[in-house]
Design a protein around this motif. Structure first.
Motif, PDB file in Angstrom:
ATOM      1  N   ALA A   1       5.721 -10.388   7.204  1.00 42.98           N
ATOM      2  CA  ALA A   1       4.391  -9.885   7.562  1.00 42.98           C
ATOM      3  C   ALA A   1       3.989  -8.739   6.636  1.00 42.98           C
ATOM      4  CB  ALA A   1       4.375  -9.431   9.020  1.00 42.98           C
ATOM      5  N   TRP A   2       4.934  -7.871   6.315  1.00 36.20           N
ATOM      6  CA  TRP A   2       4.678  -6.755   5.399  1.00 36.20           C
ATOM      7  C   TRP A   2       4.261  -7.277   4.030  1.00 36.20           C
ATOM      8  CZ3 TRP A   2       6.945  -5.467   0.754  1.00 36.20           C
ATOM      9  CH2 TRP A   2       6.607  -4.215   0.238  1.00 36.20           C
ATOM     10  N   PHE A   3       4.971  -8.261   3.519  1.00 36.96           N
ATOM     11  CA  PHE A   3       4.667  -8.813   2.196  1.00 36.96           C
ATOM     12  C   PHE A   3       3.227  -9.326   2.130  1.00 36.96           C
ATOM     13  CE2 PHE A   3       4.151 -12.512  -0.521  1.00 36.96           C
ATOM     14  CZ  PHE A   3       4.482 -11.990  -1.751  1.00 36.96           C
ATOM     15  N   TRP A   4       2.809 -10.137   3.104  1.00 39.42           N
ATOM     16  CA  TRP A   4       1.468 -10.699   3.099  1.00 39.42           C
ATOM     17  C   TRP A   4       0.404  -9.626   3.306  1.00 39.42           C
ATOM     18  CZ3 TRP A   4       0.375 -14.985   0.833  1.00 39.42           C
ATOM     19  CH2 TRP A   4       1.349 -15.962   0.720  1.00 39.42           C
ATOM     20  N   ALA A   5       0.685  -8.651   4.131  1.00 36.86           N
ATOM     21  CA  ALA A   5      -0.267  -7.564   4.363  1.00 36.86           C
ATOM     22  C   ALA A   5      -0.442  -6.713   3.110  1.00 36.86           C
ATOM     23  CB  ALA A   5       0.191  -6.707   5.542  1.00 36.86           C
ATOM     24  N   VAL A   6       0.647  -6.424   2.402  1.00 36.80           N
ATOM     25  CA  VAL A   6       0.553  -5.615   1.180  1.00 36.80           C
ATOM     26  C   VAL A   6      -0.223  -6.361   0.098  1.00 36.80           C
ATOM     27  CG1 VAL A   6       1.865  -4.561  -0.714  1.00 36.80           C
ATOM     28  CG2 VAL A   6       2.580  -4.212   1.647  1.00 36.80           C
ATOM     29  N   LEU A   7       0.013  -7.631  -0.042  1.00 38.14           N
ATOM     30  CA  LEU A   7      -0.729  -8.409  -1.025  1.00 38.14           C
ATOM     31  C   LEU A   7      -2.224  -8.378  -0.714  1.00 38.14           C
ATOM     32  CD1 LEU A   7      -0.801 -10.325  -3.458  1.00 38.14           C
ATOM     33  CD2 LEU A   7      -0.416 -12.213  -1.848  1.00 38.14           C
ATOM     34  N   PHE A   8      -2.581  -8.604   0.529  1.00 42.34           N
ATOM     35  CA  PHE A   8      -3.981  -8.544   0.951  1.00 42.34           C
ATOM     36  C   PHE A   8      -4.560  -7.146   0.708  1.00 42.34           C
ATOM     37  CE2 PHE A   8      -7.220  -7.683   4.166  1.00 42.34           C
ATOM     38  CZ  PHE A   8      -8.095  -8.749   3.976  1.00 42.34           C
ATOM     39  N   ALA A   9      -3.804  -6.118   1.057  1.00 48.95           N
ATOM     40  CA  ALA A   9      -4.271  -4.739   0.907  1.00 48.95           C
ATOM     41  C   ALA A   9      -4.501  -4.378  -0.555  1.00 48.95           C
ATOM     42  CB  ALA A   9      -3.260  -3.775   1.533  1.00 48.95           C
ATOM     43  N   TYR A  10      -3.588  -4.770  -1.428  1.00 49.90           N
ATOM     44  CA  TYR A  10      -3.757  -4.430  -2.847  1.00 49.90           C
ATOM     45  C   TYR A  10      -5.049  -5.038  -3.389  1.00 49.90           C
ATOM     46  CZ  TYR A  10      -3.506  -4.158  -7.826  1.00 49.90           C
ATOM     47  OH  TYR A  10      -3.838  -3.914  -9.124  1.00 49.90           O
ATOM     48  N   LEU A  11      -5.252  -6.323  -3.132  1.00 46.93           N
ATOM     49  CA  LEU A  11      -6.429  -7.000  -3.674  1.00 46.93           C
ATOM     50  C   LEU A  11      -7.726  -6.383  -3.158  1.00 46.93           C
ATOM     51  CD1 LEU A  11      -5.133 -10.669  -3.452  1.00 46.93           C
ATOM     52  CD2 LEU A  11      -5.310  -9.238  -5.509  1.00 46.93           C
ATOM     53  N   THR A  12      -7.793  -6.088  -1.879  1.00 46.25           N
ATOM     54  CA  THR A  12      -9.015  -5.517  -1.314  1.00 46.25           C
ATOM     55  C   THR A  12      -9.197  -4.057  -1.714  1.00 46.25           C
ATOM     56  OG1 THR A  12      -7.885  -5.013   0.774  1.00 46.25           O
ATOM     57  CG2 THR A  12      -9.091  -7.104   0.637  1.00 46.25           C
TER      58      THR A  12
END
Length: 140
Positions: free
Chosen positions: A50-61
């Motif tokens: 969950a952390w991995f997917w959230a960080v990826l989303f956060a970086y892009l946005t």
């Protein structure tokens, strides 16, 4: 109405960060919930995925819409990505210990402690992003 517009302009990065922070938290919670409650993985594995997917989303946005990064050189973008992920790893580790404290030591609900650690992580990450990662002179 003009006053509200001025407030929105003045606090634009913070307001967008809150919106995308909420969306990032939703990504984290949904992935965690699916893995932990539906697929019955342990809370440790569910947390990391969950952390991995959230960080990826956060970086892009964050890069595009929140802090309007102007880094265009390879070195500048690499520095930005490195700092972003390093900050997220550090706050992620602290979030993991918060989750572990609540679930393993206090024997409380993992979903509630996942929300608690997310609040800490969101606040910490905004401060790090605003002051260090996406500051305007970050291009090398």
């Amino acid at each position: 109405m003009l006053n509200l517009k001025n407030i929105c302009i003045k606090y634009q990065s913070f307001l967008l960060y809150v919106i995308f922070g909420i969306l990032t938290t939703i990504v984290n919670i949904i992935v965690f919930f699916i893995l932990y409650n539906i697929l019955h993985t342990g809370h440790n594995i569910a947390y990391v995925v969950a952390w991995f997917w959230a960080v990826l989303f956060a970086y892009l946005t964050n890069r595009v819409w929140v802090f309007h990064s102007t880094s265009t050189t390879t070195a500048g973008i690499a520095k930005e990505v490195w700092q972003f992920y390093l900050a997220r790893v550090l706050t992620g580790i602290i979030g993991y210990f918060i989750l572990t404290f609540g679930v393993d030591l206090l024997r409380q609900d993992a979903n509630i402690w996942n929300i608690i650690q997310n609040i800490f992580v969101i606040v910490s990450n905004f401060v790090l992003s605003k002051l260090i990662i996406f500051k305007k002179d970050n291009d090398t």
